[in-house]
Design a protein around this motif. Sequence first.
Motif, short mmCIF file in Angstrom:
data_model
loop_
_atom_site.label_atom_id
_atom_site.label_comp_id
_atom_site.label_asym_id
_atom_site.label_seq_id
_atom_site.Cartn_x
_atom_site.Cartn_y
_atom_site.Cartn_z
N ALA A 530 16.43 33.67 51.55
CA ALA A 530 17.49 32.75 51.16
C ALA A 530 17.17 32.15 49.81
CB ALA A 530 17.63 31.65 52.21
N GLU A 531 18.18 31.84 49.02
CA GLU A 531 17.97 31.30 47.68
C GLU A 531 17.00 30.13 47.71
OE1 GLU A 531 21.64 32.04 44.67
OE2 GLU A 531 21.83 30.36 46.04
N ALA A 532 16.06 30.15 46.77
CA ALA A 532 15.04 29.11 46.67
C ALA A 532 14.50 29.16 45.25
CB ALA A 532 13.94 29.34 47.69
N GLY A 533 13.45 28.42 44.99
CA GLY A 533 12.81 28.48 43.69
C GLY A 533 12.20 29.85 43.44
N LEU A 534 12.04 30.21 42.17
CA LEU A 534 11.49 31.53 41.85
C LEU A 534 10.04 31.65 42.34
CD1 LEU A 534 12.46 34.10 40.50
CD2 LEU A 534 11.49 33.29 38.35
N GLU A 566 26.57 24.85 56.57
CA GLU A 566 25.61 24.21 57.46
C GLU A 566 24.18 24.65 57.15
OE1 GLU A 566 24.98 23.50 62.29
OE2 GLU A 566 26.47 24.94 61.55
N TRP A 567 24.05 25.85 56.54
CA TRP A 567 22.72 26.38 56.23
C TRP A 567 22.36 26.23 54.76
CZ3 TRP A 567 22.19 26.09 60.91
CH2 TRP A 567 22.86 26.84 61.87
N ALA A 568 23.09 25.40 54.04
CA ALA A 568 22.77 25.20 52.61
C ALA A 568 21.34 24.67 52.47
CB ALA A 568 23.76 24.22 52.01
N PRO A 569 20.69 24.95 51.33
CA PRO A 569 19.32 24.47 51.15
C PRO A 569 19.26 22.96 51.24
CG PRO A 569 19.91 26.03 49.42
CD PRO A 569 21.17 25.72 50.18
N PRO A 570 18.15 22.40 51.70
CA PRO A 570 17.99 20.95 51.65
C PRO A 570 18.21 20.45 50.24
CG PRO A 570 16.18 21.98 52.86
CD PRO A 570 16.97 23.09 52.24
N ARG A 571 18.65 19.21 50.12
CA ARG A 571 19.05 18.66 48.83
C ARG A 571 17.97 18.83 47.76
NH1 ARG A 571 21.20 12.99 49.81
NH2 ARG A 571 19.05 12.72 50.48
N GLU A 572 16.68 18.65 48.16
CA GLU A 572 15.62 18.72 47.16
C GLU A 572 15.38 20.14 46.66
OE1 GLU A 572 13.63 18.69 51.28
OE2 GLU A 572 15.32 17.72 50.26
N LEU A 573 15.92 21.15 47.40
CA LEU A 573 15.72 22.55 46.98
C LEU A 573 16.87 23.10 46.15
CD1 LEU A 573 14.20 24.24 50.17
CD2 LEU A 573 13.02 23.24 48.22
N VAL A 574 17.97 22.37 46.07
CA VAL A 574 19.15 22.90 45.39
C VAL A 574 18.85 23.21 43.93
CG1 VAL A 574 21.49 22.35 44.61
CG2 VAL A 574 20.81 21.86 46.97
N GLN A 575 18.18 22.28 43.23
CA GLN A 575 17.90 22.51 41.81
C GLN A 575 16.91 23.65 41.60
OE1 GLN A 575 17.04 18.28 40.74
NE2 GLN A 575 18.49 18.63 39.08
N PHE A 576 15.97 23.81 42.52
CA PHE A 576 15.06 24.95 42.45
C PHE A 576 15.85 26.25 42.51
CE2 PHE A 576 12.47 21.49 43.89
CZ PHE A 576 11.18 21.74 43.44
N ALA A 577 16.78 26.32 43.47
CA ALA A 577 17.58 27.52 43.64
C ALA A 577 18.49 27.76 42.44
CB ALA A 577 18.41 27.42 44.92
#
Length: 740
Positions: A530-534, A566-577
């Motif tokens: 799932a989309e996340a930081g590189l 409902e499965w969106a990344p937690p708020r703190e991970l959005v910018q990483f993604a």
Amino acid sequence: MPQFFAHSTATPDRSDWQLLSDHLQAVGQLAAGKAAAFGGESMAEVAGLLHDLGKYSDEFQRRIAGDLLRVDHATHGAIQAVERYGPLGLLLAYAIAGHHAGLANGSETGQRTALRDRLRGIELPALLNHWQTEIALPEKSTLKPPALRQRRERHFFQLAFLGRMLFSCLVDADFLDTEAFYARLEGRASRRAAGHPDLRTLRAALDTHLAGFEADTPVNRLRAEILAGVRSRAELAPGLFTLTVPTGGGKTLASLAFALDHAIRHGLRRVIYVIPFTSIVEQNAAVFRRALGEWGEQAVLEHHSAFVDDQSKALQARDKLRLAMENWDFPIVVTTAVQFFESLFADRPSRCRKLHNIAGSVIVLDEAQTLPLKLLRPCVAAIDELALNYRCSPVLCTATQPALTAPDFKGGLQNVRELAPEPQRLFRELERVRVKSAGRLSDAELQRHLSEREQVLCIVNNRRHARALYESIAEAEGARHLTTLMCARHRSQVLAEVRQRLRDGLPCRLVATSLIEAGVDVDFPTVLRAEAGLDSIAQAAGRCNREGRRPTEASEVLVFSTENEEWAPPRELVQFAQAAREVLRQHPDDPLGQAAITRYFLQLYWQKGERELDKADLLGLIERGRLEGLPFETLAREFRMIDSVQQPVIVPWDDEARDALRALPFAEGCGDLARRLQPYVVQLPRQGYDALYNAGAIQPVASERYGEQFMQLVNSDLYHESFGLHWDNPVFVSSERLCW
């Protein structure tokens, strides 16, 4: 002439009491010796001579003889330091005034009275002049501070750092002299470790271990090349280094070999490994002990919050380990990033005591990219200061090197040297996967991906998604699920089954959260992430074709976004993604190459903004406070690498756990049982823990002896073979508090 004492005993004639002058002189000498590693001997000695000056009072001498009096015995020394030595004395005054209660703020009152108020406005017992006949203080002109190389924008940060280091020397010397005094009275030697193997002995043992490796495969030949290249750089002068090695490149032992070579070549004192995850601390400490053979147990100190006393060892050996954790007096220390960095910004004697032993060390910062963004600038400032003025060689060790060098990173690291031979080439030669975008996937499409592949790992960003996805494929052959809501022993069992199925070529479909990326050794032909930081994507790629047994073209890491909000990344991970998505678009052919990784971190830091990289403005607080307002207590309170406090719950998963829990109320000591129970602990957020507690689902074991130290899950219906600890029992369905 009256006698003045520092410490008393039960002897009425005081014949074996410790003279105050003896204690002050001994602490001064010990503190000076501990500060020698950074040139602070002169200031540390004065701190030692003055720290208990207030004991030269009738009130304290009555107290030590048994009167029930509260006596401030630290402020007198702080006042003398300021009056005699001016600004340098003010820096010493923080340490002297706080050597029991902890470092206070300079001007703002917190839980402790501000130093300014202690120096000006507190009524103190009269100081008797006898001290001047017993203690000889150096003249102001002879008090020599360390020759600090300065960073103009961090002048007061550097002074605060020095003040905390001097505080460390003082409190450790004070503890050690007091401990030695009472040890002599009891007719015993100090329980502290003595006769550690020296670094040359450890290097010889490591060389013997490394000689057993054969460069018999392309990957092993590359690992041998990396090892030789890294060791060849040990001659370089101490300072800042990076070690940028792809996953599977053998960086753990290569970094240890460099650290020992470099320390021996330049007269450094120890090696400190700083690792983000407790499980990897334990893993690496075990690797080092094996590699160092007969010297492993004597050389490697493992220090983290989950460490428990091993009752199988002799009492003396256990005491040495416990005492060594107080001041890190070991050749090799393996600890967590939380323990290391929070100590560098701490205010309490117990946390700061070990800091002076960091000076003169090789510091390997493993997985350096995991430093929390909200504290990144203070962390970088601390790393830089250790290299600049405390004879340290920090090594930022990772496959995804964060972009922390100046000028791209404001206040960043300077003169950083790479240890790995030609990192870009290494990444090309160790390339084992293709990273591709799978686009936006619905739950049904994701389920189809997992069902169509016989061996596949899917990593998602939250536990609820992982569970839902697993349930959708649970009937498929080889379906497995991993979550932090399983105890470690349960996870180990699942991973053993997964590895065996992979080796046997059987179907294996594993759904997990990011916990699988923390150094877990599995080897799948396909990974869905799932989309996340590189950096997280790179870690996921390390679970794909890990040993290079398959063609690169046949080994895929598919990065997907989810249609289900409902499965969106937690708020703190959005910018990483978001940063990763942009870089993957710009570097489609080499998304895990060095250029892409550097671009990713620069993009992430730009998105966050300078303020978000020091969210509590700690560096600003220090510079604005200046010397007279250094905010030591505020720094310690605000510098927290982990926001949420986790609460442990013991799960009676198997007979061993149940036996240990039954034995706990009757054990003479709990250390051995605590160690045995550690693999059965699930860490819960406070909210979930409280909900289970209020529902009676968890209860304390032997509360009359241990209070709530050991909390056991007593409702077995809430622990599932596939999901771990959960709360789907109908009794709890209506309780929203349980759904965090």
